[in-house]
Design a protein around this motif. Structure first.
Motif, PDB file in Angstrom:
ATOM      1  N   SER A 100     -46.684  87.933  44.276  1.00 52.97           N
ATOM      2  CA  SER A 100     -47.554  88.355  45.583  1.00 52.97           C
ATOM      3  C   SER A 100     -48.813  88.181  45.155  1.00 52.97           C
ATOM      4  CB  SER A 100     -47.270  89.847  46.018  1.00 52.97           C
ATOM      5  OG  SER A 100     -47.761  90.673  44.773  1.00 52.97           O
ATOM      6  N   THR A 137     -49.354  87.887  50.548  1.00 56.50           N
ATOM      7  CA  THR A 137     -48.296  87.016  50.928  1.00 56.50           C
ATOM      8  C   THR A 137     -47.536  87.143  49.937  1.00 56.50           C
ATOM      9  OG1 THR A 137     -49.775  85.661  52.112  1.00 56.50           O
ATOM     10  CG2 THR A 137     -47.775  84.613  51.292  1.00 56.50           C
ATOM     11  N   THR A 139     -44.395  85.533  47.734  1.00 58.65           N
ATOM     12  CA  THR A 139     -43.750  84.053  47.408  1.00 58.65           C
ATOM     13  C   THR A 139     -42.520  84.070  46.549  1.00 58.65           C
ATOM     14  OG1 THR A 139     -45.971  82.997  47.406  1.00 58.65           O
ATOM     15  CG2 THR A 139     -44.373  81.765  46.324  1.00 58.65           C
ATOM     16  N   GLN A 163     -42.561  81.607  51.526  1.00 62.89           N
ATOM     17  CA  GLN A 163     -43.623  82.671  51.705  1.00 62.89           C
ATOM     18  C   GLN A 163     -43.620  83.402  52.730  1.00 62.89           C
ATOM     19  OE1 GLN A 163     -46.891  79.756  50.933  1.00 62.89           O
ATOM     20  NE2 GLN A 163     -47.068  80.676  48.876  1.00 62.89           N
ATOM     21  N   PRO A 165     -45.497  86.824  54.780  1.00 63.24           N
ATOM     22  CA  PRO A 165     -46.827  87.985  54.981  1.00 63.24           C
ATOM     23  C   PRO A 165     -46.155  89.165  55.000  1.00 63.24           C
ATOM     24  CG  PRO A 165     -46.396  87.020  56.981  1.00 63.24           C
ATOM     25  CD  PRO A 165     -45.530  86.078  56.198  1.00 63.24           C
TER      26      PRO A 165
END
Length: 386
Positions: A100, A137, A139, A163, A165
């Motif tokens: 993140s 975010t 990932t 990805q 949020p």
């Protein structure tokens, strides 16, 4: 340790093509907001990342809320027959790594997962370590491979990145709210004070103060317990770095007050309970008769007695102001100097014996109190002859 319950929407989405995204509804309580669900595919392998809460009504041994779900769907295993006629199956291996970036509070407690599959969905949970409100975010990188000996056309490598949020919302609340008084004379000051804090939805941390937050001060002249009461904004203030706040109010009429925090993108709003109704009273009018002197002309060093009466308005009429504090003043140059303050009788009358040393002008004065207004009498002159 028992954690607080939190009802969050669990988001599901059909596995789809690369780049497929669905927006989730906003959360209605403090905790994790499922902001989106995203999927991506490559060579028949699909990765779906979503945010949700699986702790509702339960406990978690690691004390971390599980808020991110990673789903890896692999294709059915490639089946073929060897030269010996026996069926053989090639399995798919995959590795998922999560990380993140963004808000310092977005820290992942678990990062890697390794699995094998012969078709269908394989799940791994990524734990969200911190409960500070904020957003980041997440990932997720997945590498999947299938190797079929002697059949290169059936083999492949898939590298997929998704990805998503993530937003964590905290609940704000007020503590130590105080109101200095419940009644005040018109024009007087009433002070309200308190502290604004926030807490996470899981009870994993102590409440923290919320500094620099804008607050609205609202007033109603209706019953504050009436759900239909109309509130109007009368002031705007900010909390200190300690979360503390205070506001000085000057009510012009009887009213109740409350303080409202409107909230932000990561803090849910809050409001104080309405204050007791602050009763505003109008001081009663007072007046003083012009003082009289028993001797208006005296020899130097002789005594004369000043007297008069104080009045207070009751309804539409004036009556004697019992026990009024009457200040006798003497004019010296352009200023009035206090000679003495006397207490009036039950009927409002007063008197004071003074020694006359020079010709002088006298008057009387009453200070304003919480229930009465101030008043000043006309003046009289006492002449001293040599």
């Amino acid at each position: 340790m028992e954690l607080r319950s939190f009802s969050a929407a669990v988001i599901t989405v059909a596995l789809g093509a690369a780049g497929l995204a669905a927006t989730a509804p906003a959360a209605t309580a403090a905790g994790v907001t499922a902001t989106s669900v995203k999927s991506a595919s490559s060579n028949g392998t699909t990765v779906t990342v979503s945010t949700y809460d699986q702790l509702t009504g339960s406990t978690h041994e690691d004390l971390f809320p599980s808020v991110i779900s990673v789903s890896v769907a692999v294709p059915a295993a490639y089946r073929y027959y060897s030269a010996y006629g026996a069926p053989r199956t090639a399995e798919v291996e995959w590795i998922a790594t999560a990380s993140s970036a963004g808000d310092p509070g977005c820290v992942l407690a678990s990062r890697d997962s390794l699995g094998e599959g012969n078709g269908g969905a394989n799940w791994t949970d990524v734990l969200y370590k911190d409960t500070d409100p904020g957003s980041c975010t997440v990932t997720v990188d997945v590498w999947a491979t299938r190797r079929v000996e002697g059949h290169p056309a059936a083999s492949y490598d898939a590298n997929i990145r998704v990805q998503v949020p993530l937003k964590y919302v905290a609940q704000a609340f007020f503590t130590d709210v105080k109101t200095s008084r419940t009644s005040v004379t018109k024009g007087g000051i009433v002070t309200m004070s308190g502290i604004l804090k926030y807490d996470d939805a899981y009870g994993l941390r102590s409440a923290s103060v919320l500094g620099g937050a804008p607050l609205h001060v609202e007033e109603t002249t209706s019953s504050p317990t009436n759900p239909a009461a109309k509130w109007r904004q009368v002031a705007t203030i900010k909390t200190a770095s300690t979360g503390a706040w205070n506001v000085r109010l000057k009510p012009s009429r009887s009213a109740s007050y409350r303080v409202v925090y409107p909230g932000s993108s990561i803090y849910l709003g809050a409001k104080t309970s309405p204050s007791p109704i602050i009763r505003v009273t109008t001081p009663a009018a007072t007046k003083l008769s012009a003082p009289k002197a028993s001797l208006s002309t005296v020899k130097k060093g002789a005594y004369t007695t000043l007297s008069g009466k104080a009045y207070v308005k009751s309804g539409s009429k004036y009556k004697g102001y019992a026990k009024a504090k009457v200040t006798v003043q003497k004019k010296v140059g352009t200023k009035w100097k206090t000679v003495k303050t006397v207490t009036a009788s039950k009927s409002g009358t007063w008197k004071l014996k003074i020694k006359a040393t020079s010709t002088a002008t006298y008057r009387t004065y009453i200070k304003q109190t919480s229930s009465t207004k101030s008043a000043t009498s006309r003046s009289i002159k006492v002449t001293v002859r040599r």
